[in-house]
Each structure stands twice: as C-alpha cells, then as structure tokens.
Design a protein around this motif. Structure first.
Motif, PDB file in Angstrom:
ATOM      1  N   VAL A   1       3.987  -1.756  -4.699  1.00 22.27           N
ATOM      2  CA  VAL A   1       2.572  -2.120  -4.770  1.00 22.27           C
ATOM      3  C   VAL A   1       2.425  -3.008  -6.011  1.00 22.27           C
ATOM      4  O   VAL A   1       3.413  -3.493  -6.544  1.00 22.27           O
TER       5      VAL A   1
ATOM      6  N   THR B   1       0.855  -1.179   0.000  1.00 23.64           N
ATOM      7  CA  THR B   1       0.000   0.000   0.000  1.00 23.64           C
ATOM      8  C   THR B   1       0.898   1.239   0.000  1.00 23.64           C
ATOM      9  O   THR B   1       2.090   1.151   0.275  1.00 23.64           O
ATOM     10  N   THR B   2       0.316   2.355  -0.314  1.00 25.83           N
ATOM     11  CA  THR B   2       1.050   3.621  -0.207  1.00 25.83           C
ATOM     12  C   THR B   2       0.542   4.387   1.010  1.00 25.83           C
ATOM     13  O   THR B   2      -0.621   4.233   1.403  1.00 25.83           O
ATOM     14  N   PRO B   3       1.417   5.216   1.615  1.00 27.81           N
ATOM     15  CA  PRO B   3       2.788   5.462   1.196  1.00 27.81           C
ATOM     16  C   PRO B   3       3.711   4.286   1.527  1.00 27.81           C
ATOM     17  O   PRO B   3       3.481   3.559   2.495  1.00 27.81           O
ATOM     18  N   ASP B   4       4.747   4.127   0.703  1.00 29.29           N
ATOM     19  CA  ASP B   4       5.776   3.115   0.919  1.00 29.29           C
ATOM     20  C   ASP B   4       6.959   3.819   1.575  1.00 29.29           C
ATOM     21  O   ASP B   4       7.594   4.665   0.958  1.00 29.29           O
TER      22      ASP B   4
ATOM     23  N   PRO C   1       6.699   2.923  -5.740  1.00 28.62           N
ATOM     24  CA  PRO C   1       6.287   2.211  -4.543  1.00 28.62           C
ATOM     25  C   PRO C   1       6.165   0.710  -4.790  1.00 28.62           C
ATOM     26  O   PRO C   1       5.944   0.262  -5.913  1.00 28.62           O
TER      27      PRO C   1
ATOM     28  N   GLU D   1      10.186   3.894  -0.524  1.00 24.06           N
ATOM     29  CA  GLU D   1      10.049   4.127  -1.961  1.00 24.06           C
ATOM     30  C   GLU D   1      11.311   4.740  -2.558  1.00 24.06           C
ATOM     31  O   GLU D   1      11.918   5.642  -1.985  1.00 24.06           O
TER      32      GLU D   1
END
Length: 507
Positions: free
Chosen positions: A356, A343-346, A354, A349
C-alpha cells in the motif's frame, strides 16, 4: 568549500584529482608518484557524446504500432545488462513477415538525441498470442520465443538504450533497457524508474484485455480501476509503440546531464533493489523522472546511502509513494514482476508489510525526501521562488516571489506540517507555489533541499515538470538550469561558476 566524504577525499589525495572523480568535462593534469604530470581521460559519457548522433524515433511517429493490430511489438528479457552479459529480445509480427532490430543509445549527441550502435540482420517474424490473464493477480505474462540475443560489447557506454523493431512494411515499435557500468563508479548514477514505467503499462491497450496497476477494461471498453491488476509483468511489450508513458521526463534529464558533461552512469530500480547498484560508490544518485513505486529494499538502500554521505537528487514528484514487492516470473527468472495490491488485505503480504502507500505502513515519503505528494496540478503553474539568497539559486538572477512559468505541473509535492521531516539536518524550502488541483482543491508546491551532518544533500524538486524546464523545447528555463547545475556541481565537487562558499540553509 564543498565537503568531501572521507573515502573520496583519501582517494583523491592518493591518486591525484581526476576528471572522473570530480565530474569535470575537461581533462585535468594529475601527478604520478614520480612527479610527472599526466593528462587524465574525460568521462566515458563525454567521449561517447562526441560521436555523430542519429535520431532514434521519427518525430511524427509515422507507422507507429498500436495495440489493436499489433503490427510489430517486442520486449526484452531484462531491464538492465552490463557489458559482457546478454539480453534477449522477443518479437511478434502481424501478419507474418520480415523485420529488423536496431539498437540506439539515448543521449545528447549535439542535439541529435541518440546514436545507433547495432542493427540486426533481417529475421522472419510471426504473430504471437496475447496470453490469458492470471485469474488471481491480473498479470499478463507472455512466453514468446527468443527472436535475437545480443551480447553487450565491452565498448558500449552506460546509458538508456532503445531496441527498435521495424517491419518490412515500415511499422515500428520499441522497448527500453539500460546498460550498466559495474566496473567504474561515475560521480553520478541515474536510476531509471522501470517499476513505475511498468505500473502504468496497460498492454495491450485494446479496450478488452489490457491491465495496469491502475486500470482494467470493463465490458463496455471503458477503463475501470476496480478491474486493475495486482501484479504486472515485464514479460510483455509496453503499450502501443513501446515508449513508456513517463519515459520522456527521464529523457529530458538524460539529455541535459550529458549536454552539460556530467560524469554519469545508469542503472534501474531493479539494480537498486537487488544490490547490483551500490549507491555509496557514487557521489550522488539522480532519480530524474516519475519514480513512484519503491520496494523495501530500494528504500533501505537509499536511506543507507544518505547515512553514508551519498547525495540523492529527485527531479520529479510523487516519489516513493507506493510500496511494492518485486518478484520472479512463474518459471523462476528473477525480477520480472511488480506487485502492488494498493489496499488491504494484500494476498501476498510478507515481512515488509502490505503493498500500500508508504504512509500507510508508517514510513511517509517526507521522512526521506523532506516533502511528499500533495496533488495533481490542474494546469501548469509558475514556480514561486523562496530563499533566493540560498546557494541553490546562486547566479540564477532570482528574488523571493519571482515566478518561473510552467514549472509546477503534472503532480506536485509539498511540506506536510503534521508529518515527520528529516531531523538534525540543515533544510531549506526553495519554492512556495500555490496551485489548484484537478478536483478544485488548493495546495502549495514546495521545492526542498537538506544537508545531513555526513555531507549528503537530498533534493526534491516537487514537480513533474522540472526536467522539461531543463531541456524541452518551449519549456527550457535558464534559471532552473542554473539552479540544478548548482546542486549537481555541489554534489560532484565539480568546479564551476556556481561553486562557492555554502550559505546556511533555512527551514
């Protein structure tokens, strides 16, 4: 006529057609520059499988370790190793006692399934602690001392190996690793999906501490996806007896490939990621199991290989679904972590985006595979044949609408009309199999194949049960075996009953 890439054709003309280059199972005659006929050697895997085999794991699983007591468990320092390189094994024994380590190569071996290649002396083992969970990522990384170091002999054939840890009182556990062949390019290279194996690993499966990329444990002892890890480490055993959840699908494909005498070598997801595996050295790359977790580097390597004319065969489903980031251990040792926030936020990243699904980052899997994941199959269903006059089905004795029992199962892929597909290719949809998802939805599974202008074939079986139909007792189906043989014979250039003029593919 089978299309050969330019560099392969030039190599064959210069050196004489060899069993290694074509993937044939019998030695063939080549010609020296002097004009003398010489007999070519068979592929190493064929020679290896002439050796006497020994089953590597009791069928009834007697005295298999569990994560509540952890009688004996261990892990390896690397996922793959080449001859001349070393691999460490880290082992814990509870209670303290003597143990041995045996190493087995998995293959065909006239049905035995494995060959024992090395057995250690007896060691003294002691218990080791389950480390604290990383409070940010949820990773569980052991720092157990090295128990045994093995320098891989030059004569170990590339393959999937298992190190089996056996205590003096008969408890068993194991851990897998791959021996690569960096010196010689086999016609096919099988890439074992170690990133996906580790994603599902919830060691220790004790209803208290263990975490995977899917679940952690709530205070009640029930699995809870909200408590899953964001990173998982290879510095830990696989849960319970040490056999990764999805490995049996890979083993089915390995046994079938070696039984059929294909010229194969082996590598891992990390080898594809790091560049140790150059796919363009091979006629084809086989992803034989559940290969769900891919890094940016893995996908780029696969796409570049297709552009260069190397074929890809995905014998599972739900492939290239999650985008992951691969990283080092805390002490800097490379390729020991798989990160997937989902899921975000990562929090980690980077420039690749990200962690996902590939769909979310704008690179749907269908853009490479031709199909993509569309559901969990509620119960095994028949694969319904389509395009039966395509060369893929040649000799299988099928007609459109024929139903091959039990082939669609586990998870399935299908063509998504609103998602980009590979362009400028000859594509064929080879099955259209209705199924009901676990949650009651209705979907259609598709097996898919396309050929690029560069001569690469990209095949996606669209089901997790394909390799069972190749090899597993009670599931084998000659029609699936023949079709898969047609595909791999076409990829490798191997002469066989399935070789013949290409039939134009239909979308």
């Amino acid at each position: 006529m089978v299309r050969l890439r330019r560099r392969w054709a030039l190599g064959l003309l210069a050196g004489g057609v060899s069993a290694v280059a074509l993937g044939t199972t019998e030695p063939v005659l080549g010609r020296r520059r002097s004009g003398t006929l010489v007999r070519r050697q068979p592929p190493p895997v064929e020679v290896e499988n002439r050796a006497a085999g020994t089953p590597w794991w009791p069928e009834d699983g007697r005295r298999a370790t569990n994560d509540r007591h952890r009688q004996i468990q261990g892990y390896a320092s690397t996922t793959s190793v080449a001859p001349g390189e070393s691999i460490d094994f880290h082992v814990a024994v509870n209670p303290a006692g003597r143990y041995r380590i045996s190493i087995h190569r998995l293959g065909w071996y006239d049905g035995a399934g494995a060959r024992t290649v090395l057995t250690s002396p007896e060691f003294d083992g002691v218990p080791q602690q389950v480390p604290a969970v990383d409070p940010v990522t949820g990773a569980i990384a052991c720092r157990w001392p090295v128990s045994w170091t093995v320098r891989v002999p030059d004569d170990w054939t590339s393959g999937l190996y298992q190190a089996v840890f056996t205590s003096a009182d008969g408890w068993r556990a194991c851990t897998p690793f791959v021996v690569r062949d960096d010196r010689r390019a086999a016609a096919l290279c099988v890439v074992l999906p170690v990133t996906t194996w580790q994603a599902y690993n919830q060691w220790p499966r004790d209803r208290r501490v263990g975490k995977s990329l899917y679940n952690g444990y709530a205070a009640t002892g029930r699995r809870d996806p909200r408590l899953r890890a964001l990173e998982v480490s290879f510095d830990r055993p696989y849960a319970d007896h040490g056999i990764p959840i999805q490995l049996t699908r890979d083993h089915d494909a390995i046994q079938w490939l070696e039984r059929r005498g294909y010229d194969v070598s082996y590598a891992t997801s990390f080898d594809l990621h790091s560049g140790r595996l150059d796919p363009t050295r091979h006629r084809g790359i086989v992803f034989c199991g559940h290969d769900e977790y891919w890094s940016w580097e893995m996908r780029r390597a696969a796409e570049q290989a297709v552009a260069a004319g190397t074929s890809l065969a995905f014998l599972g489903a739900n492939s290239i679904y999650w985008h992951v980031r691969l990283g080092p251990a805390d002490d800097g040792r490379p390729e020991r972590l798989v990160a997937c926030a989902k899921t975000t936020p990562d929090p980690g990243e980077d420039s690749a985006g990200p962690t996902v699904t590939w769909r979310v980052v704008g690179r749907p899997e269908q853009a490479l595979l031709g199909v993509q994941y569309n559901g969990i199959v509620g119960s095994p269903q028949p694969l319904v044949v389509r395009a039966a006059d395509h060369w893929f089905w040649a000799g299988a004795g099928v007609a459109d609408g024929d139903r091959i029992p039990g082939v669609v199962g586990g998870e399935a892929d299908g063509v998504h009309a609103d998602v980009p597909r590979p362009s400028g290719v000859d594509a064929a949809v080879l099955s259209a199999s209705p199924y009901r998802t676990r949650d009651g939805g209705h979907r259609v599974q598709n097996t898919h194949l396309y050929e690029t202008p560069q001569g690469a074939l990209v095949f996606a079986s669209g089901t997790l049960c394909w390799t069972m139909a190749l090899n597993r007792q009670g599931h084998r189906d000659e029609r699936i075996e023949r079709a898969t043989g047609n595909l791999l014979d076409r990829i490798t250039g191997r002469a066989g009953p399935s070789a013949g003029p290409a039939v134009p593919a239909r979308g």
